[in-house]
Design a protein around this motif. Structure first.
Motif, PDB file in Angstrom:
ATOM      1  N   THR A 154      -3.095  17.422  30.586  1.00 57.35           N
ATOM      2  CA  THR A 154      -4.160  17.246  29.599  1.00 57.35           C
ATOM      3  C   THR A 154      -5.408  16.588  30.180  1.00 57.35           C
ATOM      4  O   THR A 154      -6.521  16.858  29.732  1.00 57.35           O
ATOM      5  N   SER A 155      -5.227  15.716  31.187  1.00 57.71           N
ATOM      6  CA  SER A 155      -6.370  14.971  31.719  1.00 57.71           C
ATOM      7  C   SER A 155      -7.045  15.648  32.900  1.00 57.71           C
ATOM      8  O   SER A 155      -8.215  15.370  33.180  1.00 57.71           O
ATOM      9  N   VAL A 156      -6.324  16.528  33.611  1.00 60.46           N
ATOM     10  CA  VAL A 156      -6.888  17.145  34.809  1.00 60.46           C
ATOM     11  C   VAL A 156      -6.852  18.667  34.745  1.00 60.46           C
ATOM     12  O   VAL A 156      -7.889  19.338  34.732  1.00 60.46           O
ATOM     13  N   LEU A 157      -5.658  19.230  34.710  1.00 57.98           N
ATOM     14  CA  LEU A 157      -5.524  20.681  34.868  1.00 57.98           C
ATOM     15  C   LEU A 157      -6.177  21.463  33.733  1.00 57.98           C
ATOM     16  O   LEU A 157      -6.929  22.408  33.981  1.00 57.98           O
ATOM     17  N   LEU A 158      -5.891  21.096  32.493  1.00 57.38           N
ATOM     18  CA  LEU A 158      -6.453  21.826  31.359  1.00 57.38           C
ATOM     19  C   LEU A 158      -7.980  21.770  31.328  1.00 57.38           C
ATOM     20  O   LEU A 158      -8.636  22.811  31.176  1.00 57.38           O
ATOM     21  N   PRO A 159      -8.613  20.586  31.492  1.00 57.28           N
ATOM     22  CA  PRO A 159     -10.081  20.559  31.517  1.00 57.28           C
ATOM     23  C   PRO A 159     -10.668  21.366  32.671  1.00 57.28           C
ATOM     24  O   PRO A 159     -11.689  22.036  32.502  1.00 57.28           O
ATOM     25  N   VAL A 160     -10.017  21.301  33.854  1.00 61.40           N
ATOM     26  CA  VAL A 160     -10.540  22.039  35.003  1.00 61.40           C
ATOM     27  C   VAL A 160     -10.474  23.541  34.752  1.00 61.40           C
ATOM     28  O   VAL A 160     -11.441  24.280  34.995  1.00 61.40           O
ATOM     29  N   GLY A 168     -17.789  26.485  36.205  1.00 65.42           N
ATOM     30  CA  GLY A 168     -17.586  25.369  37.130  1.00 65.42           C
ATOM     31  C   GLY A 168     -17.667  24.025  36.443  1.00 65.42           C
ATOM     32  O   GLY A 168     -18.010  23.926  35.255  1.00 65.42           O
ATOM     33  N   LEU A 169     -17.351  22.967  37.201  1.00 65.03           N
ATOM     34  CA  LEU A 169     -17.347  21.618  36.655  1.00 65.03           C
ATOM     35  C   LEU A 169     -18.764  21.055  36.612  1.00 65.03           C
ATOM     36  O   LEU A 169     -19.504  21.164  37.598  1.00 65.03           O
ATOM     37  N   PRO A 170     -19.163  20.452  35.496  1.00 67.91           N
ATOM     38  CA  PRO A 170     -20.482  19.820  35.432  1.00 67.91           C
ATOM     39  C   PRO A 170     -20.511  18.557  36.284  1.00 67.91           C
ATOM     40  O   PRO A 170     -19.467  17.984  36.594  1.00 67.91           O
ATOM     41  N   PRO A 171     -21.704  18.080  36.673  1.00 69.56           N
ATOM     42  CA  PRO A 171     -21.822  16.855  37.480  1.00 69.56           C
ATOM     43  C   PRO A 171     -21.188  15.662  36.767  1.00 69.56           C
ATOM     44  O   PRO A 171     -21.364  15.465  35.571  1.00 69.56           O
ATOM     45  N   GLY A 172     -20.446  14.848  37.512  1.00 66.92           N
ATOM     46  CA  GLY A 172     -19.809  13.664  36.937  1.00 66.92           C
ATOM     47  C   GLY A 172     -18.493  13.922  36.249  1.00 66.92           C
ATOM     48  O   GLY A 172     -17.846  12.981  35.782  1.00 66.92           O
ATOM     49  N   MET A 173     -18.078  15.176  36.177  1.00 66.29           N
ATOM     50  CA  MET A 173     -16.850  15.516  35.470  1.00 66.29           C
ATOM     51  C   MET A 173     -15.614  14.980  36.184  1.00 66.29           C
ATOM     52  O   MET A 173     -14.665  14.537  35.545  1.00 66.29           O
ATOM     53  N   ILE A 174     -15.637  14.993  37.510  1.00 67.08           N
ATOM     54  CA  ILE A 174     -14.467  14.552  38.267  1.00 67.08           C
ATOM     55  C   ILE A 174     -14.180  13.074  38.006  1.00 67.08           C
ATOM     56  O   ILE A 174     -13.031  12.672  37.785  1.00 67.08           O
ATOM     57  N   GLY A 175     -15.220  12.257  37.999  1.00 69.81           N
ATOM     58  CA  GLY A 175     -15.036  10.833  37.717  1.00 69.81           C
ATOM     59  C   GLY A 175     -14.465  10.603  36.335  1.00 69.81           C
ATOM     60  O   GLY A 175     -13.590   9.755  36.136  1.00 69.81           O
ATOM     61  N   SER A 176     -14.959  11.363  35.370  1.00 70.78           N
ATOM     62  CA  SER A 176     -14.457  11.247  34.001  1.00 70.78           C
ATOM     63  C   SER A 176     -12.985  11.642  33.914  1.00 70.78           C
ATOM     64  O   SER A 176     -12.194  10.985  33.222  1.00 70.78           O
ATOM     65  N   LEU A 177     -12.609  12.699  34.634  1.00 68.82           N
ATOM     66  CA  LEU A 177     -11.215  13.149  34.625  1.00 68.82           C
ATOM     67  C   LEU A 177     -10.301  12.109  35.276  1.00 68.82           C
ATOM     68  O   LEU A 177      -9.191  11.855  34.790  1.00 68.82           O
ATOM     69  N   LEU A 178     -10.760  11.514  36.363  1.00 65.00           N
ATOM     70  CA  LEU A 178      -9.954  10.486  37.037  1.00 65.00           C
ATOM     71  C   LEU A 178      -9.761   9.265  36.146  1.00 65.00           C
ATOM     72  O   LEU A 178      -8.666   8.685  36.095  1.00 65.00           O
ATOM     73  N   LEU A 179     -10.814   8.872  35.442  1.00 62.91           N
ATOM     74  CA  LEU A 179     -10.704   7.729  34.537  1.00 62.91           C
ATOM     75  C   LEU A 179      -9.736   8.032  33.401  1.00 62.91           C
ATOM     76  O   LEU A 179      -8.891   7.206  33.043  1.00 62.91           O
TER      77      LEU A 179
END
Length: 269
Positions: A154-160, A168-179
């Motif tokens: 739910t926090s990583v795979l589904l959003p990606v 593609g992923l918008p800027p800053g999305m990776i940090g949000s997913l990690l948090l």
């Protein structure tokens, strides 16, 4: 079902219920997102799909904490909740297959079914294995596997997967997913530790729950202008419910510590 000695079982059960209730507020949180119009079609805004998937986190936390605590009533209740939730997801998958839902939506439902199957298996092990210590260990390990899979999905795979379909992923999305992943794993750890019958683990569980609650309340403070009063209000409720687990876990730890510490007046010198 033989229970393990635990003088703090009742307050520990309350801490687990508070964590699960806090996670279940994801349902109204999802419903009050500004601009969301729910429907009954095969879209991400399908009302049944939204409610079932948003509620999974609370169901998983309830099963996880119940397996760690291994209190009869709470564990039986968790098994029933997981079973009902699983039946609803299976029914949704059947409808999606028969009527031709989008592949990504069907994949999401199948992933939730897999998680609930793993979690339900762990809860049943905790309930049915004769030896209480073996039952708790086996149940916690299996449910924990399901909880980690659910968090990563739910926090990583589904959003990606969803974002890649839009280019593609918008800027800053990776940090949000990690948090989001870190917070999800903290709640999972809190549920295990609050249920486990040891004073130290329950104190650590209380600390983790406090961290998650504070982060949630800070997020709510920044949501008033961006997402509106309704969304921020539900976030505040989520933080308060999670925070309610803290004193319950502390009391549970204290009662257990007193029970296992011999009274100095009764110790022979």
């Amino acid at each position: 079902m033989n229970q393990l000695p635990d003088a703090g079982r009742r307050p520990a059960a309350l801490s687990i219920l508070a964590l699960a209730a806090g996670a279940w507020t994801a349902v109204p949180l999802r419903l009050v997102i500004p601009g969301t119009e729910l429907d009954l079609g095969f879209t991400l805004n399908n009302a049944v799909f939204v409610v079932e998937n948003a509620a999974t986190a609370g169901t998983v936390l309830l099963a996880l904490g119940s397996a760690a605590l291994r209190a009869r009533r709470l564990l039986i209740g968790a098994v029933v909740v997981v079973g009902v939730h699983l039946l609803l997801q299976v029914g949704t998958a059947v409808v999606q297959l028969v009527l031709g839902a989008r592949p990504d939506l069907l994949l999401g439902t199948l992933a939730e079914i897999f998680v609930l199957l793993v979690v339900g298996t762990g809860a049943l092990l905790a309930l049915l294995v004769p030896d209480p210590r073996s039952a708790r260990r086996a149940g916690v390990v299996v449910v924990l596997v399901g909880a980690v899979i659910h968090t990563l999905w739910t926090s990583v795979l589904l959003p990606v997967v969803s974002m890649l379909s839009f280019g593609g992923l918008p800027p800053g999305m990776i940090g949000s997913l990690l948090l989001s992943t870190a917070i999800g794993l903290l709640v999972v750890a809190a549920a295990v530790l609050c249920g486990w019958a040891a004073p130290t683990t329950r104190r650590i569980g209380a600390l983790l729950a406090a961290v998650v609650a504070v982060l949630g309340l800070l997020a709510a403070a920044g949501s008033f202008e961006m997402l509106g009063v309704g969304y921020a209000g539900v976030q505040i409720l989520q933080g308060v419910l999670t925070l309610a687990a803290v004193p319950c876990a502390v009391v549970a730890a204290r009662r257990l510590a007193v029970a296992v510490t011999p009274d100095p007046a009764t110790v022979k010198t």
